[in-house]
Scaffold this motif. Structure first.
Motif, short mmCIF file in Angstrom:
data_model
loop_
_atom_site.label_atom_id
_atom_site.label_comp_id
_atom_site.label_asym_id
_atom_site.label_seq_id
_atom_site.Cartn_x
_atom_site.Cartn_y
_atom_site.Cartn_z
N ALA A 26 0.81 -1.41 0.30
CA ALA A 26 0.10 -0.07 0.48
C ALA A 26 0.95 1.39 0.31
O ALA A 26 0.38 2.36 -0.40
CB ALA A 26 -1.11 0.07 0.97
N LEU A 27 1.84 1.19 0.83
CA LEU A 27 2.86 2.34 0.95
C LEU A 27 3.58 2.86 -0.98
O LEU A 27 4.32 3.85 -0.14
CB LEU A 27 3.43 2.13 2.24
N THR A 28 3.72 2.35 -1.53
CA THR A 28 4.42 2.35 -2.41
C THR A 28 4.05 2.61 -3.70
O THR A 28 4.61 3.16 -4.48
CB THR A 28 5.17 0.98 -3.22
N GLY A 29 2.70 2.34 -3.05
CA GLY A 29 1.69 3.27 -4.50
C GLY A 29 1.09 1.99 -5.81
O GLY A 29 0.49 2.11 -6.20
N MET A 30 2.09 0.59 -5.40
CA MET A 30 1.61 -0.49 -6.39
C MET A 30 -0.16 -1.22 -6.37
O MET A 30 -1.38 -1.36 -6.84
CB MET A 30 2.31 -1.30 -5.65
#
Length: 383
Positions: free
Chosen positions: A140-144
């Motif tokens: 979630a934190l990576t934009g993926m």
């Protein structure tokens, strides 16, 4: 073992998820991997009943040494193992190994060439380093994660493939092997900090490039590879089963339309994103006219970029997977075979998953302990 890493010695501080997967990869490739399991507490509940059984696929190929790490003598056992190891890998929160007296500084003071692999969700430093989390949080934190799923639905968790295994375990395995190659030139080991957030972000390199170019939208389900395009998606068939289509290139797309019997001129505007929703509805109606196996008979093996969507019972039986031995049966448990393949040093699945502590005496004997020393450790309850 005959794989390309034969002769390499690895110590795995057993945890959950990505660390065992990375250890499995190294063992599959021929490394001797010793699992340091925690000594079982009689009567303690087991929240993961699969562990320590033949179904614990990620534990394959390694022997197990169970230690009571609360005892100082157990720490010395680990350090003596690491004196002879090329790699140690661990997946605890930052600081745990240091509190056990097994941090990198202590280990490198004894074995300067040791590669110290550490895998966590957030990494060894940063504002979130000490917070709990799981795959879904790291992705979630990576934009993926935001990019996965349908336009009219919340983001869809990609199992735990992107954070734990792709962005985590594989990066750890790759990183420690890279560090060993460097250590053999320099004589100096180093710490490999494998954070699942870093790895999951790296897996999205192409998407970030497309976004910077203006070719990728932050709107979910509106892009070529996220189900937005009618020529790159999954479709239901008459029997409720599914097929996958990935006909991106014009020549493959033309063949797809020909084999599907589609002559509607609206489909000529393949790359007009404004038409994708309506074309998706039309092609979905076409695929609903036949059962999945009928579409397989018509399209499989052609350049239409087609494959059936198989479940985990069907996949090992597919002729292509059978021909390549993509899956193996180990003790009655069907599981993925080692990958990738090598022309000379073929990897293989080693011993079946071990019961924690199953090989304690044998491992210590092979790594230099005398029979008397092993018996003393057993009597003290260290092993």
């Amino acid at each position: 073992m005959t794989g390309p890493l034969a002769g390499m010695r690895v110590v795995e501080m057993v945890g959950l998820g990505p660390c065992p997967f990375a250890a499995m990869m190294l063992a599959d490739m021929g490394a001797e991997v010793i699992r340091i399991d925690r000594k079982a507490v009689p009567g303690a509940p087991n929240p993961f009943p699969m562990l320590g059984t033949r179904y614990d696929v990620m534990a394959r190929g390694r022997r197990s040494l169970a230690l009571d790490l609360k005892q100082p003598a157990a720490k010395e056992v680990v350090l003596r193992l690491l004196d002879k190891a090329d790699i140690v890998i661990e997946g605890f929160r930052p600081g745990v190994m240091e509190r056990l007296g097994l941090g990198p500084d202590v280990c490198h003071a004894r074995n300067a060439a040791l590669v110290y692999g550490r895998i966590t969700g957030w990494g060894q430093h940063g504002p979130l380093a000490q917070a709990a989390g799981h795959d879904i949080n790291y992705v979630a934190l990576t934009g993926m994660l935001h990019a996965m799923g349908r336009a009219d639905a919340p983001p869809t968790p990609p199992l735990n493939l992107v954070g734990d295994f792709g962005g985590g375990a594989m990066m750890l395995a790759f990183g420690v092997v890279c560090a060993v190659l460097e250590a053999r030139k320099s004589g100096r080991g180093q710490v490999v900090d494998a954070a699942m957030t870093d790895g999951a972000a790296l897996l999205g390199a192409m998407m970030y490039g497309l976004r910077a170019h203006g070719s990728w939208s932050d709107q979910r389900g509106a892009n070529m590879l996220d189900g937005g395009a009618h020529y790159y998606d999954t479709y239901a068939c008459a029997d409720g089963k599914f097929i996958s289509i990935g006909a991106i290139e014009p020549q493959f797309y033309a063949l797809l339309l020909k084999l599907a019997g589609i002559d509607d001129p609206a489909f000529d505007a393949q790359m007009d994103a404004a038409l994708w929703p309506s074309l998706t509805e039309k092609i979905a109606a076409v695929f609903l006219t036949r059962e999945r196996d009928s579409w397989c008979h018509l399209m499989e093996g052609t350049d239409a970029c087609f494959a059936p969507v198989l479940d985990m019972a069907e996949a090992p039986r597919h002729p292509h997977n059978v021909a390549r031995a993509t899956f193996a049966d180990v003790g009655g448990v069907v599981q993925p075979a080692p990958a990738p393949r090598f022309s000379r040093t073929a990897p293989e699945i080693g011993i079946m998953p071990a019961i924690p502590g199953q090989h304690s005496a044998a491992v210590l004997g092979d790594w230099g302990w005398s029979q008397a020393d092993v018996a003393a450790l057993a009597q003290q309850g260290v092993i």
